[in-house]
Design an enzyme around this catalytic site. Structure first.
Site, short mmCIF file in Angstrom:
data_model
loop_
_atom_site.label_atom_id
_atom_site.label_comp_id
_atom_site.label_asym_id
_atom_site.label_seq_id
_atom_site.Cartn_x
_atom_site.Cartn_y
_atom_site.Cartn_z
CE LYS A 224 -37.05 -7.81 6.82
NZ LYS A 224 -36.70 -6.98 7.99
CD GLU A 262 -31.49 -17.97 6.34
OE1 GLU A 262 -31.50 -18.11 7.57
OE2 GLU A 262 -30.66 -17.26 5.74
CE LYS A 277 -41.36 -7.18 6.40
NZ LYS A 277 -40.75 -6.34 7.44
CE1 TYR A 342 -48.06 -2.11 8.96
CE2 TYR A 342 -47.91 -3.32 6.89
CZ TYR A 342 -47.31 -2.77 8.00
OH TYR A 342 -45.95 -2.88 8.16
#
Length: 353
Positions: A224, A262, A277, A342
Protein backbone atom coordinates in the site's frame (compact mmCIF):
# COMPACT_ATOMS: atom_id res chain seq x y z
CA UNK A 1 50.89 -16.46 -34.25
CA UNK A 2 49.53 -13.36 -35.91
CA UNK A 3 46.09 -13.44 -37.45
CA UNK A 4 45.49 -12.71 -41.09
CA UNK A 5 43.89 -9.38 -41.90
CA UNK A 6 40.23 -9.52 -42.76
CA UNK A 7 39.70 -8.43 -46.33
CA UNK A 8 36.54 -6.85 -47.69
CA UNK A 9 34.59 -8.73 -50.37
CA UNK A 10 34.91 -7.50 -53.93
CA UNK A 11 32.46 -4.80 -54.88
CA UNK A 12 30.85 -7.01 -57.51
CA UNK A 13 30.05 -9.64 -54.84
CA UNK A 14 28.47 -7.01 -52.57
CA UNK A 15 26.29 -5.97 -55.45
CA UNK A 16 25.31 -9.60 -56.13
CA UNK A 17 24.35 -10.11 -52.46
CA UNK A 18 22.23 -6.99 -52.38
CA UNK A 19 20.48 -7.99 -55.59
CA UNK A 20 19.76 -11.48 -54.25
CA UNK A 21 18.26 -10.04 -51.07
CA UNK A 22 16.04 -7.80 -53.14
CA UNK A 23 14.76 -10.78 -55.12
CA UNK A 24 13.67 -12.49 -51.86
CA UNK A 25 12.20 -9.47 -50.00
CA UNK A 26 8.79 -9.75 -48.36
CA UNK A 27 7.36 -7.62 -51.09
CA UNK A 28 7.81 -10.55 -53.46
CA UNK A 29 6.79 -13.34 -51.04
CA UNK A 30 3.46 -14.30 -49.46
CA UNK A 31 3.27 -13.37 -45.77
CA UNK A 32 3.41 -16.55 -43.71
CA UNK A 33 2.47 -14.83 -40.45
CA UNK A 34 -0.58 -12.64 -40.59
CA UNK A 35 -1.70 -11.95 -37.00
CA UNK A 36 -4.70 -10.08 -38.36
CA UNK A 37 -6.24 -13.39 -39.42
CA UNK A 38 -7.24 -13.98 -35.81
CA UNK A 39 -8.62 -10.46 -35.39
CA UNK A 40 -10.93 -10.64 -38.39
CA UNK A 41 -14.22 -11.28 -36.57
CA UNK A 42 -15.58 -10.78 -33.08
CA UNK A 43 -15.90 -14.56 -32.63
CA UNK A 44 -12.25 -15.13 -33.54
CA UNK A 45 -11.11 -12.35 -31.24
CA UNK A 46 -13.05 -13.87 -28.35
CA UNK A 47 -11.69 -17.34 -29.11
CA UNK A 48 -8.05 -16.26 -28.77
CA UNK A 49 -8.50 -13.64 -26.04
CA UNK A 50 -5.74 -14.05 -23.47
CA UNK A 51 -7.28 -12.18 -20.52
CA UNK A 52 -10.89 -12.44 -19.41
CA UNK A 53 -12.47 -10.00 -16.98
CA UNK A 54 -15.40 -11.65 -15.21
CA UNK A 55 -17.83 -10.72 -12.47
CA UNK A 56 -16.11 -13.29 -10.24
CA UNK A 57 -13.03 -11.05 -10.21
CA UNK A 58 -14.87 -8.16 -8.55
CA UNK A 59 -15.02 -6.96 -4.95
CA UNK A 60 -17.40 -4.05 -4.38
CA UNK A 61 -16.30 -1.44 -1.78
CA UNK A 62 -19.23 0.10 0.10
CA UNK A 63 -19.49 3.03 2.52
CA UNK A 64 -21.85 2.64 5.47
CA UNK A 65 -23.02 5.35 7.89
CA UNK A 66 -25.34 5.77 10.84
CA UNK A 67 -29.00 6.69 10.39
CA UNK A 68 -31.97 5.41 8.46
CA UNK A 69 -33.17 6.05 4.93
CA UNK A 70 -29.97 7.93 4.05
CA UNK A 71 -28.10 7.80 0.77
CA UNK A 72 -25.49 10.53 0.30
CA UNK A 73 -23.51 10.78 -2.91
CA UNK A 74 -19.79 11.39 -2.44
CA UNK A 75 -19.19 14.66 -4.35
CA UNK A 76 -15.77 13.61 -5.65
CA UNK A 77 -17.01 10.11 -6.59
CA UNK A 78 -20.08 10.48 -8.83
CA UNK A 79 -22.30 7.41 -8.58
CA UNK A 80 -20.83 6.33 -5.22
CA UNK A 81 -22.84 6.76 -2.04
CA UNK A 82 -22.68 6.51 1.70
CA UNK A 83 -25.57 4.29 2.82
CA UNK A 84 -27.38 3.97 6.09
CA UNK A 85 -27.66 0.33 7.06
CA UNK A 86 -31.20 -0.19 5.73
CA UNK A 87 -30.26 1.11 2.26
CA UNK A 88 -26.90 -0.64 2.37
CA UNK A 89 -28.79 -3.94 2.48
CA UNK A 90 -30.68 -2.95 -0.69
CA UNK A 91 -27.37 -2.21 -2.43
CA UNK A 92 -25.84 -5.50 -1.28
CA UNK A 93 -28.83 -7.45 -2.59
CA UNK A 94 -28.59 -5.69 -5.96
CA UNK A 95 -24.89 -6.50 -6.14
CA UNK A 96 -25.59 -10.15 -5.32
CA UNK A 97 -28.27 -10.33 -8.01
CA UNK A 98 -25.71 -9.04 -10.52
CA UNK A 99 -23.38 -11.89 -9.62
CA UNK A 100 -21.00 -9.92 -7.41
CA UNK A 101 -19.96 -12.28 -4.64
CA UNK A 102 -17.88 -10.08 -2.34
CA UNK A 103 -18.11 -6.65 -0.76
CA UNK A 104 -15.66 -4.61 1.31
CA UNK A 105 -17.09 -2.43 4.09
CA UNK A 106 -15.83 1.01 5.13
CA UNK A 107 -17.47 3.08 7.91
CA UNK A 108 -18.23 6.78 8.14
CA UNK A 109 -17.72 7.29 11.87
CA UNK A 110 -19.16 10.39 13.62
CA UNK A 111 -16.56 12.71 15.13
CA UNK A 112 -18.11 12.14 18.54
CA UNK A 113 -17.00 8.49 18.38
CA UNK A 114 -13.39 9.20 17.38
CA UNK A 115 -10.38 9.29 19.68
CA UNK A 116 -6.63 8.84 19.38
CA UNK A 117 -6.67 5.13 20.24
CA UNK A 118 -9.59 4.04 18.00
CA UNK A 119 -11.75 2.75 20.86
CA UNK A 120 -14.85 2.60 18.64
CA UNK A 121 -13.04 0.31 16.19
CA UNK A 122 -13.61 -2.70 18.46
CA UNK A 123 -17.03 -1.81 19.84
CA UNK A 124 -19.14 -4.99 19.33
CA UNK A 125 -22.21 -2.81 18.81
CA UNK A 126 -20.44 -0.42 16.47
CA UNK A 127 -21.45 0.37 12.91
CA UNK A 128 -19.39 -2.31 11.17
CA UNK A 129 -20.37 -5.31 13.36
CA UNK A 130 -24.03 -4.32 13.05
CA UNK A 131 -23.61 -4.07 9.27
CA UNK A 132 -21.90 -7.48 9.08
CA UNK A 133 -24.68 -9.18 11.05
CA UNK A 134 -27.41 -7.52 8.98
CA UNK A 135 -25.76 -8.45 5.68
CA UNK A 136 -25.23 -12.05 6.75
CA UNK A 137 -28.88 -12.28 7.68
CA UNK A 138 -30.14 -10.67 4.45
CA UNK A 139 -27.67 -12.22 1.96
CA UNK A 140 -25.94 -15.10 3.76
CA UNK A 141 -23.84 -16.17 0.77
CA UNK A 142 -22.25 -12.75 0.25
CA UNK A 143 -18.57 -12.73 1.17
CA UNK A 144 -18.03 -9.87 3.62
CA UNK A 145 -14.58 -8.29 3.80
CA UNK A 146 -13.89 -5.70 6.48
CA UNK A 147 -11.29 -2.97 6.64
CA UNK A 148 -9.03 -3.25 9.67
CA UNK A 149 -7.41 0.11 10.40
CA UNK A 150 -7.75 2.99 12.82
CA UNK A 151 -7.99 5.97 10.47
CA UNK A 152 -11.83 6.01 10.24
CA UNK A 153 -11.96 5.97 14.05
CA UNK A 154 -8.99 8.21 14.78
CA UNK A 155 -9.36 11.80 15.91
CA UNK A 156 -5.97 12.34 14.24
CA UNK A 157 -6.94 10.73 10.93
CA UNK A 158 -3.99 8.36 11.01
CA UNK A 159 -3.88 4.57 10.77
CA UNK A 160 -2.29 4.26 14.16
CA UNK A 161 -2.08 5.66 17.66
CA UNK A 162 -0.26 8.99 17.74
CA UNK A 163 2.18 10.03 20.42
CA UNK A 164 4.26 13.20 20.16
CA UNK A 165 3.63 13.36 16.45
CA UNK A 166 4.78 9.76 15.89
CA UNK A 167 2.70 6.72 14.87
CA UNK A 168 3.14 3.93 17.41
CA UNK A 169 3.49 0.55 15.74
CA UNK A 170 3.14 -2.18 18.36
CA UNK A 171 0.51 -0.38 20.41
CA UNK A 172 -1.53 0.08 17.23
CA UNK A 173 -1.20 -3.60 16.31
CA UNK A 174 -2.71 -4.60 19.64
CA UNK A 175 -5.82 -2.52 18.84
CA UNK A 176 -6.00 -3.92 15.30
CA UNK A 177 -6.14 -7.44 16.72
CA UNK A 178 -9.13 -6.44 18.87
CA UNK A 179 -10.81 -4.92 15.82
CA UNK A 180 -10.23 -8.03 13.69
CA UNK A 181 -11.58 -10.29 16.43
CA UNK A 182 -14.70 -8.17 16.75
CA UNK A 183 -15.29 -8.40 12.97
CA UNK A 184 -14.82 -12.16 13.04
CA UNK A 185 -17.27 -12.55 15.90
CA UNK A 186 -19.83 -10.50 13.95
CA UNK A 187 -19.53 -12.84 10.96
CA UNK A 188 -16.88 -11.37 8.64
CA UNK A 189 -15.45 -13.85 6.16
CA UNK A 190 -12.21 -11.96 5.57
CA UNK A 191 -10.47 -9.18 7.48
CA UNK A 192 -8.31 -6.78 5.52
CA UNK A 193 -5.65 -4.91 7.50
CA UNK A 194 -4.92 -1.73 5.52
CA UNK A 195 -2.80 0.11 8.08
CA UNK A 196 0.72 -0.96 7.02
CA UNK A 197 1.93 -1.42 10.61
CA UNK A 198 4.81 -3.89 10.84
CA UNK A 199 3.83 -7.35 12.07
CA UNK A 200 0.09 -6.80 12.08
CA UNK A 201 -0.76 -9.75 9.80
CA UNK A 202 1.01 -12.22 12.06
CA UNK A 203 -0.55 -10.75 15.19
CA UNK A 204 -4.04 -10.84 13.67
CA UNK A 205 -3.58 -14.41 12.47
CA UNK A 206 -2.41 -15.51 15.88
CA UNK A 207 -5.29 -13.69 17.57
CA UNK A 208 -7.91 -15.17 15.26
CA UNK A 209 -6.58 -18.70 15.62
CA UNK A 210 -6.35 -18.43 19.40
CA UNK A 211 -10.05 -17.55 19.55
CA UNK A 212 -11.07 -20.34 17.16
CA UNK A 213 -11.57 -18.20 14.02
CA UNK A 214 -9.30 -20.38 11.92
CA UNK A 215 -11.53 -20.05 8.83
CA UNK A 216 -11.55 -16.25 8.78
CA UNK A 217 -9.17 -15.18 6.03
CA UNK A 218 -6.74 -12.26 5.86
CA UNK A 219 -6.54 -10.07 2.79
CA UNK A 220 -3.39 -8.06 3.46
CA UNK A 221 -2.82 -4.62 2.02
CA UNK A 222 0.75 -5.75 1.46
CA UNK A 223 1.97 -3.09 -0.97
CA UNK A 224 0.00 0.00 0.00
CA UNK A 225 1.64 3.15 -1.26
CA UNK A 226 1.52 6.65 0.21
CA UNK A 227 -0.43 7.76 -2.82
CA UNK A 228 -2.09 10.98 -3.95
CA UNK A 229 -4.88 8.85 -5.49
CA UNK A 230 -6.73 8.43 -2.17
CA UNK A 231 -8.23 11.92 -1.88
CA UNK A 232 -11.86 11.12 -2.78
CA UNK A 233 -11.90 8.11 -0.43
CA UNK A 234 -10.79 10.29 2.47
CA UNK A 235 -13.57 12.73 1.57
CA UNK A 236 -16.07 9.86 1.65
CA UNK A 237 -15.06 8.81 5.16
CA UNK A 238 -13.79 12.13 6.52
CA UNK A 239 -10.55 10.35 7.36
CA UNK A 240 -7.82 12.66 6.07
CA UNK A 241 -4.86 13.00 8.46
CA UNK A 242 -5.07 16.03 10.74
CA UNK A 243 -1.32 16.60 10.47
CA UNK A 244 1.50 15.51 8.20
CA UNK A 245 1.05 12.59 5.84
CA UNK A 246 1.27 8.79 5.92
CA UNK A 247 4.73 8.37 4.45
CA UNK A 248 6.25 6.97 7.63
CA UNK A 249 4.16 3.82 7.31
CA UNK A 250 2.79 3.60 3.76
CA UNK A 251 5.25 2.82 0.96
CA UNK A 252 7.25 5.24 -1.15
CA UNK A 253 5.77 5.47 -4.65
CA UNK A 254 9.25 5.10 -6.15
CA UNK A 255 9.92 1.65 -4.66
CA UNK A 256 9.32 -1.72 -6.28
CA UNK A 257 11.71 -4.17 -4.59
CA UNK A 258 10.33 -3.09 -1.23
CA UNK A 259 6.90 -4.31 -2.32
CA UNK A 260 8.29 -7.82 -2.76
CA UNK A 261 9.72 -7.68 0.78
CA UNK A 262 6.38 -6.53 2.22
CA UNK A 263 4.56 -9.31 0.39
CA UNK A 264 7.05 -11.94 1.56
CA UNK A 265 6.64 -10.81 5.16
CA UNK A 266 2.84 -10.88 4.98
CA UNK A 267 2.85 -14.34 3.44
CA UNK A 268 5.22 -15.60 6.14
CA UNK A 269 2.86 -14.13 8.75
CA UNK A 270 -0.19 -15.92 7.37
CA UNK A 271 -1.85 -13.74 4.71
CA UNK A 272 -4.30 -15.60 2.46
CA UNK A 273 -4.47 -12.90 -0.22
CA UNK A 274 -2.02 -10.06 -0.89
CA UNK A 275 -2.99 -6.73 -2.40
CA UNK A 276 -1.50 -3.78 -4.26
CA UNK A 277 -3.01 -0.33 -3.71
CA UNK A 278 -3.41 1.74 -5.87
CA UNK A 279 -3.63 -0.32 -9.05
CA UNK A 280 -3.45 1.76 -12.21
CA UNK A 281 -0.13 3.51 -11.57
CA UNK A 282 1.30 0.29 -10.06
CA UNK A 283 0.64 -2.33 -12.74
CA UNK A 284 4.35 -3.16 -12.74
CA UNK A 285 4.13 -3.93 -9.01
CA UNK A 286 1.14 -6.23 -9.56
CA UNK A 287 3.09 -8.05 -12.27
CA UNK A 288 6.21 -8.44 -10.14
CA UNK A 289 4.28 -9.73 -7.16
CA UNK A 290 2.34 -12.19 -9.31
CA UNK A 291 5.64 -13.69 -10.45
CA UNK A 292 6.79 -14.18 -6.86
CA UNK A 293 3.78 -15.81 -5.20
CA UNK A 294 1.17 -18.48 -5.76
CA UNK A 295 -1.27 -16.68 -3.48
CA UNK A 296 -4.17 -14.77 -5.03
CA UNK A 297 -3.17 -11.17 -5.82
CA UNK A 298 -5.73 -8.39 -5.43
CA UNK A 299 -5.59 -4.88 -6.84
CA UNK A 300 -7.49 -1.86 -5.52
CA UNK A 301 -8.86 0.37 -8.27
CA UNK A 302 -8.88 3.33 -5.90
CA UNK A 303 -11.08 6.40 -5.57
CA UNK A 304 -8.77 8.75 -7.46
CA UNK A 305 -8.62 6.39 -10.43
CA UNK A 306 -12.40 6.12 -10.38
CA UNK A 307 -12.89 9.88 -10.05
CA UNK A 308 -10.59 10.73 -12.97
CA UNK A 309 -12.40 8.37 -15.30
CA UNK A 310 -15.78 9.67 -14.18
CA UNK A 311 -14.71 13.29 -14.65
CA UNK A 312 -13.42 12.66 -18.16
CA UNK A 313 -16.61 10.80 -19.07
CA UNK A 314 -18.77 13.65 -17.76
CA UNK A 315 -16.86 16.01 -20.03
CA UNK A 316 -17.56 13.74 -22.98
CA UNK A 317 -13.87 13.15 -23.55
CA UNK A 318 -13.99 9.35 -23.26
CA UNK A 319 -16.44 6.48 -23.58
CA UNK A 320 -16.91 5.60 -19.91
CA UNK A 321 -17.87 1.96 -20.31
CA UNK A 322 -15.13 1.14 -22.81
CA UNK A 323 -12.39 2.86 -20.81
CA UNK A 324 -13.69 1.29 -17.59
CA UNK A 325 -13.47 -2.21 -19.02
CA UNK A 326 -10.10 -1.55 -20.65
CA UNK A 327 -8.68 -0.18 -17.40
CA UNK A 328 -9.83 -3.11 -15.28
CA UNK A 329 -8.71 -5.60 -17.92
CA UNK A 330 -5.23 -4.05 -17.73
CA UNK A 331 -5.16 -4.86 -14.02
CA UNK A 332 -6.21 -8.43 -14.69
CA UNK A 333 -3.65 -8.70 -17.48
CA UNK A 334 -0.92 -7.45 -15.14
CA UNK A 335 -1.67 -10.37 -12.82
CA UNK A 336 -4.51 -9.36 -10.50
CA UNK A 337 -6.80 -12.23 -9.58
CA UNK A 338 -9.24 -9.95 -7.74
CA UNK A 339 -10.10 -6.28 -8.20
CA UNK A 340 -11.68 -3.98 -5.65
CA UNK A 341 -13.51 -1.39 -7.70
CA UNK A 342 -16.28 1.16 -7.29
CA UNK A 343 -17.22 0.24 -10.86
CA UNK A 344 -18.25 -3.26 -9.77
CA UNK A 345 -21.97 -2.91 -10.51
CA UNK A 346 -21.35 -1.11 -13.80
CA UNK A 347 -18.87 -3.80 -14.83
CA UNK A 348 -21.31 -6.56 -13.93
CA UNK A 349 -23.99 -4.91 -16.01
CA UNK A 350 -21.64 -4.36 -18.96
CA UNK A 351 -20.43 -7.97 -18.89
CA UNK A 352 -23.98 -9.22 -18.66
CA UNK A 353 -24.93 -7.05 -21.64
Amino acid sequence: MSSSPISSPPLDRVADTTEAASEHSTANLPLIHRPRRLRRTDTLRRMVRETMLTVDDLIYPLFVMEGEGKQQEVPSMPGCFRYSLDLLLVEVKEAWDLGIGAIALFPLVPDSQKDNVGTESYNPEGLIPRAIRAIKQAVPQMTVITDVALDPYSSEGHDGIVENGQILNDETVAVLVKQALMHAEAGADIVAPSDMMDGRVGAIRQGLDAEGWINVGILAYSAKYASAYYGPFRDALDSAPKFGDKKTYQMDAANAREALKEVALDIAEGADIVMVKPALAYLDIISRIKQHTNLPVAAYNVSGEYAMLKAAAQQGWIDEEKVMLETLTSMKRAGADLILTYFAKAVALALRG
